[in-house]
Design a protein around this motif. Structure first.
Motif, PDB file in Angstrom:
ATOM      1  N   CYS A 189       0.829  -1.210   0.000  1.00  0.00           N
ATOM      2  CA  CYS A 189       0.000   0.000   0.000  1.00  0.00           C
ATOM      3  C   CYS A 189       0.856   1.250   0.000  1.00  0.00           C
ATOM      4  O   CYS A 189       1.119   1.842   1.034  1.00  0.00           O
ATOM      5  CB  CYS A 189      -0.925  -0.026   1.214  1.00  0.00           C
ATOM      6  SG  CYS A 189      -1.790  -1.579   1.365  1.00  0.00           S
ATOM      7  N   ILE A 193     -10.329  -2.795   5.909  1.00  0.00           N
ATOM      8  CA  ILE A 193      -9.424  -2.318   4.872  1.00  0.00           C
ATOM      9  C   ILE A 193      -8.349  -3.357   4.595  1.00  0.00           C
ATOM     10  O   ILE A 193      -7.972  -4.134   5.451  1.00  0.00           O
ATOM     11  CB  ILE A 193      -8.793  -0.948   5.228  1.00  0.00           C
ATOM     12  CG1 ILE A 193      -7.931  -1.054   6.501  1.00  0.00           C
ATOM     13  CG2 ILE A 193      -9.849   0.127   5.379  1.00  0.00           C
ATOM     14  CD1 ILE A 193      -7.125   0.215   6.792  1.00  0.00           C
ATOM     15  N   HIS A 214      -5.226   4.410   2.764  1.00  0.00           N
ATOM     16  CA  HIS A 214      -6.645   4.741   2.758  1.00  0.00           C
ATOM     17  C   HIS A 214      -6.894   6.173   3.232  1.00  0.00           C
ATOM     18  O   HIS A 214      -7.848   6.821   2.786  1.00  0.00           O
ATOM     19  CB  HIS A 214      -7.421   3.741   3.623  1.00  0.00           C
ATOM     20  CG  HIS A 214      -7.537   2.388   2.982  1.00  0.00           C
ATOM     21  ND1 HIS A 214      -8.486   2.105   2.033  1.00  0.00           N
ATOM     22  CD2 HIS A 214      -6.804   1.257   3.144  1.00  0.00           C
ATOM     23  CE1 HIS A 214      -8.349   0.839   1.647  1.00  0.00           C
ATOM     24  NE2 HIS A 214      -7.334   0.310   2.296  1.00  0.00           N
ATOM     25  N   SER A 271      -9.406   7.090   8.440  1.00  0.00           N
ATOM     26  CA  SER A 271      -8.377   6.058   8.509  1.00  0.00           C
ATOM     27  C   SER A 271      -7.170   6.581   9.274  1.00  0.00           C
ATOM     28  O   SER A 271      -6.418   7.418   8.785  1.00  0.00           O
ATOM     29  CB  SER A 271      -7.965   5.633   7.096  1.00  0.00           C
ATOM     30  OG  SER A 271      -7.027   4.591   7.133  1.00  0.00           O
ATOM     31  N   SER A 301     -18.059   1.034  -1.181  1.00  0.00           N
ATOM     32  CA  SER A 301     -16.826   0.261  -1.073  1.00  0.00           C
ATOM     33  C   SER A 301     -15.995   0.510  -2.323  1.00  0.00           C
ATOM     34  O   SER A 301     -16.505   1.020  -3.330  1.00  0.00           O
ATOM     35  CB  SER A 301     -17.142  -1.228  -0.911  1.00  0.00           C
ATOM     36  OG  SER A 301     -17.904  -1.700  -2.012  1.00  0.00           O
ATOM     37  N   LEU A 321      -5.653  -1.249  -3.037  1.00  0.00           N
ATOM     38  CA  LEU A 321      -6.231  -1.067  -1.710  1.00  0.00           C
ATOM     39  C   LEU A 321      -7.726  -1.342  -1.826  1.00  0.00           C
ATOM     40  O   LEU A 321      -8.331  -1.047  -2.850  1.00  0.00           O
ATOM     41  CB  LEU A 321      -6.047   0.376  -1.221  1.00  0.00           C
ATOM     42  CG  LEU A 321      -4.629   0.875  -0.964  1.00  0.00           C
ATOM     43  CD1 LEU A 321      -4.636   2.398  -0.828  1.00  0.00           C
ATOM     44  CD2 LEU A 321      -4.055   0.238   0.278  1.00  0.00           C
ATOM     45  N   TYR A 322      -8.321  -1.902  -0.786  1.00  0.00           N
ATOM     46  CA  TYR A 322      -9.780  -2.039  -0.792  1.00  0.00           C
ATOM     47  C   TYR A 322     -10.359  -1.664   0.555  1.00  0.00           C
ATOM     48  O   TYR A 322      -9.689  -1.714   1.589  1.00  0.00           O
ATOM     49  CB  TYR A 322     -10.235  -3.434  -1.219  1.00  0.00           C
ATOM     50  CG  TYR A 322      -9.843  -4.585  -0.321  1.00  0.00           C
ATOM     51  CD1 TYR A 322     -10.434  -4.784   0.930  1.00  0.00           C
ATOM     52  CD2 TYR A 322      -8.908  -5.522  -0.743  1.00  0.00           C
ATOM     53  CE1 TYR A 322     -10.093  -5.859   1.732  1.00  0.00           C
ATOM     54  CE2 TYR A 322      -8.564  -6.607   0.048  1.00  0.00           C
ATOM     55  CZ  TYR A 322      -9.162  -6.767   1.285  1.00  0.00           C
ATOM     56  OH  TYR A 322      -8.819  -7.842   2.080  1.00  0.00           O
ATOM     57  N   MET A 323     -11.643  -1.265   0.523  1.00  0.00           N
ATOM     58  CA  MET A 323     -12.380  -0.904   1.732  1.00  0.00           C
ATOM     59  C   MET A 323     -13.801  -1.427   1.619  1.00  0.00           C
ATOM     60  O   MET A 323     -14.480  -1.204   0.622  1.00  0.00           O
ATOM     61  CB  MET A 323     -12.405   0.621   1.906  1.00  0.00           C
ATOM     62  CG  MET A 323     -13.099   1.104   3.197  1.00  0.00           C
ATOM     63  SD  MET A 323     -14.907   1.231   3.096  1.00  0.00           S
ATOM     64  CE  MET A 323     -15.102   2.657   2.045  1.00  0.00           C
TER      65      MET A 323
END
Length: 374
Positions: free
Chosen positions: A22, A340, A365, A44, A319, A329-331
């Motif tokens: 990240c 996350i 994030h 975040s 999302s 990156l994902y949320m």
């Protein structure tokens, strides 16, 4: 560091992206908030971290194993190796596994493993009148399925460069069957399954994009755009997607199974002989990564993934999966936390979270969240 080397390969990755650590995120388009001005920015920060967890996905390059075999006087049904698509595919493959297990017409059936595959298969068979016992070393909330990010999106469970066409043909119907069953849980509070605004964001415009797994009709409001996208990315694929909260869903399915008559026995198996020594003549193998040791599946290996849970933000109803220069990156929001990620490290067996990696994800994030306020 080897544990930081992240998988980049065909067929693996949320939304068919590569995976990585990240780092900071360059945006080539304008960062103005535009049509997403109503989105609540993610908070975040390390002060909001609840905890980080690491799970090991059971990845088979050829795809999951779903078949029946005879060993001596036993019928052994395999339902394992679903990689990062376990919860998504659980109803589809478990329905077929239950059909295979019911063919010998044995009254008593054993299930090995209490993750989402084991629970779902047991529930189906018990509701059909069989006497079902789940044998497992651990039960929810102490399974790999509990750690899953659990966006309903079939991905991360085969290598597209080697998977066989016949697997993909069967997989399409399994995906569609699984989706139809999950629809029955939507907005039933105790299951934790609900719709969400999902964004896949890419750093350059795609000339073409293949149909999504199972067929585009499974993804409501599916649309692409090349301007005014979330976080200012040049290309966006948007849709309504299901999010499944494992901390609600798995206990609910376990409760359903027990109410249907499924029995639980805490048992540790060290080899195939111990499994075949069970009194039941029909055994369904839902042991996930454990199948490598129990049944000698050398094709399967773990994909290590680390997630961090932040304090919840009830107003977040979107999302995303966002590429970084090296990956993504994902949320995914839940009622009890914001999840996350994400990482995917091939053949890594440690389940200990990396603090440095947590801090890196939190920063990544946070950088994205600032795009919504600038």
């Amino acid at each position: 560091m080897n544990r930081r080397k992240l998988l980049i390969g065909a067929g693996y990755g949320l939304g068919m992206l590569g995976l990585s650590s990240c780092s900071s995120i360059p945006i080539t388009n304008s960062n103005k908030r535009g049509r997403y001005h109503h989105y609540t920015p993610l908070k975040s920060s390390m002060q909001r971290v609840i905890h980080s967890v690491v799970g090991l996905r059971p990845f088979r390059p050829d795809g999951y194993r779903l078949e029946s075999q005879k060993i001596a006087n036993k019928t052994l049904v395999h339902n394992y190796g679903h990689g990062g698509g376990g919860i998504t595919l659980s109803w589809g493959t478990s329905i077929i596994a239950a059909q295979l297990a019911s063919k010998p017409l044995a009254k008593d059936i054993a299930i090995i493993g209490s993750g989402v595959m084991g629970l779902t298969t047991a529930l189906i068979l018990s509701r059909e009148g069989f006497n079902v016992t789940i044998y497992a070393e651990d039960f929810p909330p102490n399974t790999t399925s509990n750690i899953a990010a659990a966006l309903w999106l079939p991905s991360s469970y085969f290598d597209r460069s080697i998977v066989k066409p016949e697997f993909l043909e069967k997989d399409r119907q399994i995906i569609r069957g699984s989706f139809s069953r999950f629809l029955s849980f939507v907005n039933v509070p105790r299951y934790g399954v609900y719709w969400n605004n999902y964004h896949l964001l890419l750093p350059k415009v795609r000339d073409s994009i293949r149909a999504l797994p199972g067929g585009n009709d499974l993804y409501p409001n599916l649309a692409t755009s090349t301007k005014d996208n979330l976080f200012g990315y040049p290309y966006q694929s948007y849709m309504k997607a299901l999010i499944i909260d494992p901390m609600l869903y798995l206990p609910a399915i376990l409760q359903d199974a027990q109410m249907a008559g499924v029995k639980l026995k805490q048992t540790k198996f060290d080899n195939q002989d111990q499994v075949l020594a069970l009194t039941e003549n029909v055994i369904v193998n839902c042991s996930g990564l454990g199948a490598s040791k129990l049944f000698g599946d050398e094709s399967m290996y773990p994909i290590q993934g680390q997630l961090t849970h932040l304090l919840p933000q009830p107003k977040i109803n979107y999302s995303y999966v966002v590429p970084t220069p090296e990956g993504y990156l994902y949320m995914f929001p839940r009622k009890g936390s914001i999840v996350i990620g994400g990482t995917a490290v091939k053949r890594a067996y440690s389940t200990q979270p990396d603090q440095q990696l947590t801090e890196s994800m939190v920063r990544g994030h946070a950088d994205l969240a600032r795009k919504l306020t600038s």
